[in-house]
Every structure is written in structure tokens, then in C-alpha cells.
Design a protein around this motif. Structure first.
Motif, PDB file in Angstrom:
ATOM      1  N   HIS A 183       0.834  -1.200   0.000  1.00  0.00           N
ATOM      2  CA  HIS A 183       0.000   0.000   0.000  1.00  0.00           C
ATOM      3  C   HIS A 183       0.869   1.251   0.000  1.00  0.00           C
ATOM      4  N   GLY A 184       1.891   1.262   0.816  1.00  0.00           N
ATOM      5  CA  GLY A 184       2.805   2.398   0.892  1.00  0.00           C
ATOM      6  C   GLY A 184       2.580   3.291   2.096  1.00  0.00           C
ATOM      7  N   GLU A 185       1.309   3.531   2.452  1.00  0.00           N
ATOM      8  CA  GLU A 185       0.989   4.346   3.629  1.00  0.00           C
ATOM      9  C   GLU A 185      -0.322   3.863   4.260  1.00  0.00           C
ATOM     10  N   PRO A 186      -0.366   2.646   4.789  1.00  0.00           N
ATOM     11  CA  PRO A 186      -1.621   2.126   5.356  1.00  0.00           C
ATOM     12  C   PRO A 186      -1.866   2.579   6.798  1.00  0.00           C
ATOM     13  N   HIS A 187      -1.580   3.862   7.082  1.00  0.00           N
ATOM     14  CA  HIS A 187      -1.771   4.382   8.430  1.00  0.00           C
ATOM     15  C   HIS A 187      -3.274   4.542   8.721  1.00  0.00           C
ATOM     16  N   PRO A 188      -3.658   4.795   9.975  1.00  0.00           N
ATOM     17  CA  PRO A 188      -5.089   4.870  10.323  1.00  0.00           C
ATOM     18  C   PRO A 188      -5.878   5.882   9.503  1.00  0.00           C
ATOM     19  N   LEU A 215       3.954  -2.096   7.581  1.00  0.00           N
ATOM     20  CA  LEU A 215       3.681  -2.247   9.011  1.00  0.00           C
ATOM     21  C   LEU A 215       4.297  -1.115   9.832  1.00  0.00           C
ATOM     22  N   ALA A 216       5.338  -0.473   9.313  1.00  0.00           N
ATOM     23  CA  ALA A 216       5.960   0.643  10.032  1.00  0.00           C
ATOM     24  C   ALA A 216       5.040   1.854  10.090  1.00  0.00           C
ATOM     25  N   HIS A 217       3.956   1.861   9.313  1.00  0.00           N
ATOM     26  CA  HIS A 217       3.016   2.982   9.306  1.00  0.00           C
ATOM     27  C   HIS A 217       1.838   2.779  10.253  1.00  0.00           C
ATOM     28  N   VAL A 218       1.701   1.608  10.849  1.00  0.00           N
ATOM     29  CA  VAL A 218       0.497   1.305  11.633  1.00  0.00           C
ATOM     30  C   VAL A 218       0.824   1.258  13.120  1.00  0.00           C
ATOM     31  N   PRO A 219      -0.195   1.379  13.979  1.00  0.00           N
ATOM     32  CA  PRO A 219       0.055   1.310  15.427  1.00  0.00           C
ATOM     33  C   PRO A 219       0.682  -0.019  15.844  1.00  0.00           C
ATOM     34  N   GLU A 220       1.447   0.025  16.919  1.00  0.00           N
ATOM     35  CA  GLU A 220       2.152  -1.175  17.376  1.00  0.00           C
ATOM     36  C   GLU A 220       1.190  -2.317  17.687  1.00  0.00           C
ATOM     37  N   GLU A 221       0.006  -1.983  18.251  1.00  0.00           N
ATOM     38  CA  GLU A 221      -0.950  -3.041  18.606  1.00  0.00           C
ATOM     39  C   GLU A 221      -1.413  -3.809  17.368  1.00  0.00           C
ATOM     40  N   VAL A 229       6.022 -11.441  11.466  1.00  0.00           N
ATOM     41  CA  VAL A 229       6.707 -10.158  11.300  1.00  0.00           C
ATOM     42  C   VAL A 229       8.178 -10.305  11.686  1.00  0.00           C
ATOM     43  N   ASP A 230       9.059  -9.747  10.878  1.00  0.00           N
ATOM     44  CA  ASP A 230      10.480  -9.663  11.224  1.00  0.00           C
ATOM     45  C   ASP A 230      10.639  -8.420  12.092  1.00  0.00           C
ATOM     46  N   GLN A 231      10.716  -8.603  13.393  1.00  0.00           N
ATOM     47  CA  GLN A 231      10.695  -7.475  14.320  1.00  0.00           C
ATOM     48  C   GLN A 231      11.904  -6.566  14.156  1.00  0.00           C
ATOM     49  N   GLY A 232      13.065  -7.158  13.909  1.00  0.00           N
ATOM     50  CA  GLY A 232      14.251  -6.338  13.713  1.00  0.00           C
ATOM     51  C   GLY A 232      14.124  -5.443  12.495  1.00  0.00           C
ATOM     52  N   LEU A 233      13.626  -6.003  11.392  1.00  0.00           N
ATOM     53  CA  LEU A 233      13.418  -5.222  10.175  1.00  0.00           C
ATOM     54  C   LEU A 233      12.348  -4.162  10.393  1.00  0.00           C
ATOM     55  N   LEU A 234      11.290  -4.511  11.105  1.00  0.00           N
ATOM     56  CA  LEU A 234      10.224  -3.545  11.396  1.00  0.00           C
ATOM     57  C   LEU A 234      10.761  -2.366  12.196  1.00  0.00           C
ATOM     58  N   ASP A 235      11.601  -2.633  13.187  1.00  0.00           N
ATOM     59  CA  ASP A 235      12.164  -1.554  13.997  1.00  0.00           C
ATOM     60  C   ASP A 235      12.972  -0.580  13.132  1.00  0.00           C
ATOM     61  N   GLU A 236      13.750  -1.128  12.202  1.00  0.00           N
ATOM     62  CA  GLU A 236      14.539  -0.268  11.310  1.00  0.00           C
ATOM     63  C   GLU A 236      13.633   0.548  10.388  1.00  0.00           C
ATOM     64  N   TYR A 237      12.581  -0.074   9.894  1.00  0.00           N
ATOM     65  CA  TYR A 237      11.652   0.643   9.026  1.00  0.00           C
ATOM     66  C   TYR A 237      10.931   1.763   9.774  1.00  0.00           C
ATOM     67  N   ARG A 238      10.655   1.556  11.045  1.00  0.00           N
ATOM     68  CA  ARG A 238       9.992   2.625  11.803  1.00  0.00           C
ATOM     69  C   ARG A 238      10.868   3.883  11.837  1.00  0.00           C
ATOM     70  N   GLY A 239      12.162   3.703  12.062  1.00  0.00           N
ATOM     71  CA  GLY A 239      13.052   4.854  12.041  1.00  0.00           C
ATOM     72  C   GLY A 239      13.118   5.490  10.665  1.00  0.00           C
ATOM     73  N   LEU A 240      13.164   4.649   9.615  1.00  0.00           N
ATOM     74  CA  LEU A 240      13.222   5.167   8.256  1.00  0.00           C
ATOM     75  C   LEU A 240      11.968   5.961   7.918  1.00  0.00           C
ATOM     76  N   VAL A 241      10.811   5.438   8.285  1.00  0.00           N
ATOM     77  CA  VAL A 241       9.555   6.129   7.981  1.00  0.00           C
ATOM     78  C   VAL A 241       9.464   7.455   8.725  1.00  0.00           C
ATOM     79  N   LEU A 242       9.887   7.483   9.981  1.00  0.00           N
ATOM     80  CA  LEU A 242       9.887   8.749  10.719  1.00  0.00           C
ATOM     81  C   LEU A 242      10.751   9.792  10.017  1.00  0.00           C
ATOM     82  N   ALA A 243      11.906   9.377   9.514  1.00  0.00           N
ATOM     83  CA  ALA A 243      12.801  10.307   8.833  1.00  0.00           C
ATOM     84  C   ALA A 243      12.209  10.765   7.499  1.00  0.00           C
TER      85      ALA A 243
END
Length: 289
Positions: A183-188, A215-221, A229-243
Motif C-alpha cells: 500500500h505504501g501508507e496504510p496508516h489509520p 507495518l511501520a506505518h500502523v500502530p504497534e498493537e 513479522v520480522d521485528q528487527g526489520l520492522l524496527d529499522e523501518y519505523r526509524g526510516l519512515v519517521l525520517a
């Protein structure tokens, strides 16, 4: 969209729907960001309007049509109109089904995750040409590197964003994770709560990459209910998306409400370092007292 052109954009939406004999007596602006979302009444059609030069509407219409054939949970095109892009007065208009929002409007994390998993499954059935997620990272890097495009960005913040985008991009690509259409931006903000369950809208940001980028665009819950889910990859993507989002908010041409304030909060969050929070947590800080 600039307030001065909104009346013309609304008129373009009304004209496009009227051409199909749909009853259009009034229009209600539901959202105004990079494009306008307008509810047309009494026909109850959702029109999305964008300046002609800024649109990828044809891609979105075709993708929505093909995803509907896979029974993916996406907002549907308006069945009473031809599924295409309409040009009116320098704008492009697409016509969609209007969904009356449910009360409460919030989607449960489990339903959200299930719908996103279904969307990803449907997307794996399609062979369409889309940008890679790294193309979107490159756009953010270009903004950060150009003082003309981001004149209000302080030097220290520019360096932080540039280093973060570069290092996380390299680390993620080196992982070599499995990729697919996303999707690219499946945020709420791009999820509707309807009687048919959660539906995803705004497909213009689709790209290719690992599901963890979405998944980096959606709430943690939500991610807690998404399988494998690859949690390590997700954590890195969260930082990338914030930037990436921070870079877009510092763009001098950005029309996101309270863009500079959001940009400052995102930079402050990145400066504090990992573990990275989710986007909804950062936006929640801004909505607080």
C-alpha cells in the motif's frame, strides 16, 4: 490544496459526477491535504480531486479495479460512473463509493491487521509496475539535501535526517528481505471503518518492498496481530519512515496541516534514538494538551 483553489476543485468534482446524471446539489469537503476529498450529495459519491500536474489518478483507479477483483479490502470505485479519470478546469477527478462512517469509528487492532494481511495477499496476485520503496527514500533524501526545497530546516537537523535516511536505507537493503506490492501508507488515516469491515483507501502511494515497510506505518498493537513479522526489520523501518515523513513536512511546498510543528517533533524523536515509536504515537503527542 491551497484554499484559494478549493472552490474550483469542488466545482470540478460536481461537474464530473453530474456528467453521469448523478444528482449533485451540494458538496462537503471531508479532507484537504495534497488533494481534496469531497462528499457529493444527495447522490452520496466521494470525489477525489487533485491538480492535473500532481496526479497519479489513473494508476490508482486501475489498481483499485484490479484489487476489487481479488476481493481485497479496498474502497470501491463508484459503480454508477465509468471507472476512469476525469479532467475538469485543470484538475483530475476520480469518483468513489462513499461509506457512511460507523460509530465508534476506530478499527480494532485485530481487524486492522487481518484486513492488511488480506490486502497484502491480494496484492501478491497482481503484476503491476510501481516504484520501489527506495525511490520514496530517494525523494526524501533529495528534499533534505536541497536547501532551496527545505529552507527552514536547520543545519544540524538536516545532517541528522540525511544520516538517518542513508544509514537505515543501507541496512534495510542489505537484509535482502522478500518484497511484494505494498500500500505504501496504510496508516489509520487511510483506513475506513465500514459495515463491510476495514477498507483501505488512497492507493496512490503503492510501492514495492517488504511488508514491514507497510507495518511501520500502523500502530504497534496492529503489528502484534499480523503474522510472521520480522521485528528487527520492522524496527529499522519505523526509524526510516519517521525520517521520510519528517523530510516531507519540511518541504516548503508541503500542505499538510501544522507541517512545521510535525517536522520538529519528528526530528526531536529521531534525535532521541531507538527504539523508534510508531507514527501514531508521535502524532498523539502533538494532539495532547
Amino acid at each position: 490544496m491551497q484554499a484559494s483553489v478549493v472552490p474550483r476543485a469542488v466545482a470540478a468534482a460536481m461537474s464530473a459526477a453530474s456528467a453521469f446524471g448523478l444528482a449533485v446539489h451540494d458538496a462537503v469537503v471531508l479532507q484537504n491535504s495534497n488533494r481534496l476529498a469531497v462528499r457529493l450529495v444527495p447522490c452520496d459519491v466521494l470525489a477525489r480531486v487533485a491538480p492535473l500536474a500532481q496526479q497519479v489518478a489513473q494508476f490508482e483507479v486501475e489498481l483499485a479495479r484490479r484489487l476489487a477483483e481479488t476481493e481485497s479490502p479496498v474502497g470501491a470505485l463508484e459503480p454508477r460512473a465509468e471507472p476512469r479519470v476525469y479532467e475538469r478546469d485543470g484538475f483530475v477527478v476520480t469518483l468513489w463509493t462513499y461509506y457512511e462512517p460507523l460509530t465508534p469509528r476506530e478499527v480494532s487492532p485485530a481487524d486492522y491487521a487481518h484486513a492488511l494481511h488480506r490486502l497484502h495477499a491480494g496484492m501478491r496476485k497482481l503484476d503491476v509496475a510501481t516504484p520501489h520503496f527506495t525511490d520514496r527514500v530517494s525523494e526524501a533524501q533529495h528534499l533534505v539535501a536541497s536547501r532551496n526545497l527545505t529552507p527552514a530546516l536547520a543545519d544540524a537537523d538536516r545532517e541528522l535526517l540525511g544520516n538517518t535516511l542513508r544509514s537505515l536505507r543501507r541496512t534495510i537493503v542489505d537484509r535482502g528481505a522478500v518484497e511484494q506490492l505494498l500500500h505504501g501508507e496504510p496508516h489509520p488515516g487511510n483506513v475506513l471503518s465500514t459495515k463491510n469491515g476495514p477498507l483501505f483507501i488512497d492507493l496512490e502511494t503503492c510501492c514495492r518492498g517488504p511488508v514491514e515497510f507497510d507495518l511501520a506505518h500502523v500502530p504497534e498493537e496492529v503489528t502484534e496481530h499480523y503474522p510472521d513479522v520480522d521485528q528487527g526489520l520492522l524496527d529499522e523501518y519505523r526509524g526510516l519512515v519517521l525520517a521520510m515523513v519528517a523530510a516531507w513536512r519540511w518541504d516548503a511546498g508541503d500542505q499538510f496541516p501544522n507541517g512545521p510543528r510535525v517536522g520538529r517533533e519528528l526530528v526531536s524523536t529521531l534525535r532521541r534514538g531507538p527504539p523508534w515509536p510508531t507514527l501514531d504515537v508521535v502524532m498523539g503527542r502533538l494532539a495532547g494538551p
